[in-house]
Design an enzyme around this catalytic site. Structure first.
Site, short mmCIF file in Angstrom:
data_model
loop_
_atom_site.label_atom_id
_atom_site.label_comp_id
_atom_site.label_asym_id
_atom_site.label_seq_id
_atom_site.Cartn_x
_atom_site.Cartn_y
_atom_site.Cartn_z
N LEU A 327 42.43 36.36 31.31
CA LEU A 327 41.26 37.22 31.38
C LEU A 327 41.09 37.72 30.07
CD1 LEU A 327 41.74 38.42 34.98
CD2 LEU A 327 40.01 36.83 34.22
N CYS A 411 34.94 28.94 27.26
CA CYS A 411 34.38 30.29 26.70
C CYS A 411 32.79 30.03 26.48
CB CYS A 411 35.07 30.64 25.48
SG CYS A 411 34.49 32.13 25.14
N LYS A 450 41.02 24.04 30.19
CA LYS A 450 40.23 24.53 31.06
C LYS A 450 38.85 24.35 30.59
CE LYS A 450 39.34 29.07 33.37
NZ LYS A 450 37.90 29.07 32.99
N ASN A 512 37.95 26.64 40.09
CA ASN A 512 37.90 28.02 39.69
C ASN A 512 36.52 28.55 40.13
OD1 ASN A 512 37.33 29.98 36.55
ND2 ASN A 512 38.60 30.52 38.64
N GLY A 513 36.38 29.56 40.60
CA GLY A 513 35.04 30.15 40.89
C GLY A 513 34.92 30.70 42.46
N ALA A 535 40.36 34.60 39.02
CA ALA A 535 39.88 35.56 38.01
C ALA A 535 39.12 36.57 38.31
CB ALA A 535 38.74 34.70 36.93
N ARG A 536 38.06 36.96 38.50
CA ARG A 536 37.26 38.29 39.00
C ARG A 536 37.72 38.85 40.26
NH1 ARG A 536 30.93 37.40 37.81
NH2 ARG A 536 31.56 35.11 38.81
#
Length: 604
Positions: A327, A411, A450, A512-513, A535-536
């Site tokens: 992150l 990104c 990624k 991821n997500g 992640a978040r």
């Protein structure tokens, strides 16, 4: 759209009000610019420049200038507004970091900074000599030093010594008579010889990088092969001869007898079994090429001849583990320590730009630091070209301790995308292949990638790229279920992630997500992925890792949540320092994290 006049009825008047309030005609706008340019002379310009320079030295930036309507344009554009009608005030939506917040700027405390030689007790041997711009008089420094923030220093209580001495913002806890730094010898002996943080940038290495004296032997050899023309008329970037699978199989099964008896110094192809790598490394002459360029002096050992084979490369044993995503800004070392304490299995450093690493920038190398509690740790690199990425991979392979290296191909920000990095590599498959093959060649640790579903929202291309990544030598792929255009909005496409997981097999694929609870994690694992990246969800509640492992919702108490913030602050002071600069950095990153962690205060 220009301001229209009313038609006499209420709707026309309303249109005139709103049109004149927010929109100006092109002629009026240019007339305003010409009028403002005539009234502004050189004297006023110089005064504004002086005000800007004076404002940069203050702790707070100057107030922003008003809108054009406040300088005369609004009076002309509101002719259609009737008397007694209230025009709603426009409120601009706040975005990004609040850089106008009251805080201590670096240029404020740098003016009265104490010389490091005084802090470390060797004032007679100043590193900067007569050119030193820092203070050497302790009494003068103490007269301008801000007040202490507390009566206990986390560094002194943990390690028995605070290396920041008198400059510490908690100096009362460890200062004696005459501003002497107190040392707890019992505690210091416990930590003597132990390295808590690894992957530091040494001055010698930084000097080599800045003077371009670091040797990139493997990377240079690989890059020369890319520029070398081959028999098919193309360049070395294209695959040659037999398949990569055939070379890898032969690499793992062919006997090794007679290596020392051959007149040529045979070199086996390295990771990935790529044919062009074999052509690059094999010293046997190939169709008109010269003799073996490798010359030896003295005895040649097996270590010099037999290189690491693909089947001998270290494997990533990460099936079903919880992966904390790299992150940017928030994924710093203190935050990773928090997540590690709550059950994260795999951690990765923040995205580091390869060109900055090759230049020896201290701020970029700080992103590679690894705490001793991070047992499975990797670093993530961003770049757009095979030369810088391959050299950076070889540099890290020789200088730092990591378990894997990750390539950022997800990104979405314009600054990275427009330079050809991040998501742009998904559309530049030739450069992408050269980067993956080159980095895999020079690394002794696994290489991971990624990616996102694609660049455009409704055009998925990840399913086409994943088989190629397996062929190029990637050990694992992480797929974020959104495109670049989606950024972090809308729902992640887990059905597409499940489809890609089948295509990637036997190569591991992490999804991821939108992992915000243990139910989300269970549903994601049922999609056939090897593991999940969080992640978040970790930023919002770092105890999510515990919830997933214990399969329960954790209604964490207010005191426990506040303890998390205190632990982060202590970790930050330990990592960035307890002096003024370290305190300001800790405060900055704490506030960045609190923008995600705002739900903490709901129950307070």
């Amino acid at each position: 759209m220009e301001c229209g006049s009313g038609t006499g009825d209420g709707s026309g008047s309303s249109r005139a009000v709103w049109g004149c309030r927010f929109v100006a005609s092109r002629e009026r706008f240019h007339a305003y610019l010409r009028a403002s340019g005539e009234h502004r002379d050189d004297g006023e310009a110089e005064e504004e420049e002086e005000e800007e320079e004076a404002g940069s030295e203050q702790s707070e930036p100057p107030a922003k200038r008003g809108r054009l309507s406040e300088h005369g344009l609004g009076a002309e554009s509101q002719e259609g507004v009737g008397e007694g009608e209230n025009v709603p005030a426009e409120r601009k939506r706040a975005r990004g970091q609040n850089k106008s917040r009251p805080c201590m700027k670096p240029n404020h405390y740098e003016k009265s900074r104490l010389c490091p030689s005084v802090t470390q007790g060797c004032a007679d041997k100043c590193y900067f000599g007569p050119r030193c711009r820092f203070l050497h008089d302790i009494s003068e420094y103490m007269a301008t030093k801000p007040a202490d923030l507390g009566h206990s220093c986390v560094l002194f209580e943990t390690f028995g010594k605070c290396i920041y001495g008198i400059t510490c913002r908690f100096a009362k806890a460890h200062l004696g008579d005459g501003y002497q730094n107190i040392i707890n010898t019992d505690l210091t002996k416990q930590w003597e010889g132990k390295s808590l943080v690894r992957n530091n940038l040494s001055k010698d290495l930084q000097h080599q990088l800045r003077k371009k004296k670091f040797s990139f032997k493997k990377a240079d050899e690989y890059l020369r092969s890319l520029a070398k023309p081959h028999k098919n008329g193309g360049k070395g970037g294209k695959a040659l001869g037999c398949s990569a699978e055939h070379l890898e199989a032969s690499n793992c099964t062919m006997p090794q007898e007679g290596l020392g008896d051959t007149p040529e110094c045979l070199v086996l192809p390295e990771e990935g079994g790529d044919p062009k790598q074999a052509a690059l490394q094999s010293p046997i002459p190939i169709e008109g090429e010269g003799e073996c360029p490798i010359k030896t002096a003295g005895l040649v050992t097996d270590e010099d001849i037999v290189k690491l084979r693909p089947c001998e490369k270290k494997k990533l044993e990460i099936q079903g583990k919880l992966y904390l995503a790299p992150l940017t800004t928030c994924g710093n070392l203190p935050f990773r320590r928090i997540c590690k304490r709550f059950g994260a299995d795999i951690t990765c450093g923040e995205m580091a730009v390869c060109t900055n690493l090759l230049q020896g920038q201290s701020s970029e190398w700080a992103l590679l630091k690894r705490h001793h509690t991070e047992d499975v740790f990797g670093v993530q690199l961003e770049g757009a070209f095979p030369d810088t990425m391959t050299k950076c991979a070889e540099l890290l392979n020789q200088t730092i301790d990591v378990d894997f290296v990750d390539i950022n191909v997800g990104c979405p920000i314009d600054l990275v995308y427009k330079k050809g990095g991040g998501c742009a590599l998904m559309t530049r498959t030739n450069k992408f292949e050269q980067i993956v093959r080159g980095m895999n060649l020079v690394l002794d640790v696994p290489l991971t990638v990624k990616i996102r579903t694609g660049v455009q929202e409704k055009i998925n291309v990840a399913h086409k790229i994943i088989p190629k990544l397996r062929e190029w030598g990637a050990s694992m792929v992480t797929l974020h279920g959104r495109s670049r255009e989606q950024r972090y909005t809308r729902v992640a496409d887990w059905d597409y992630i499940a489809e890609c997981a089948k295509i990637a097999s036997p190569m591991p694929l992490f999804g991821n997500g939108d992992i915000l609870s243990f139910e989300d994690a269970n549903q994601a694992m049922q999609m056939g992925v090897s593991g999940i990246m969080i992640a978040r969800g970790a930023l919002i509640k770092p105890w999510l890792f515990t919830e997933i492992k214990e399969q329960r919702h954790w209604d964490i108490s207010s005191s426990e949540r506040f303890d998390i913030l205190k632990d982060f602050t202590n970790y930050g002071l330990e990592h960035w320092g307890s002096d003024t600069q370290g305190v300001e950095k800790t405060r900055k990153f704490l506030l960045e994290w609190l923008s995600f962690l705002c739900s903490i205060y709901i129950s307070l």
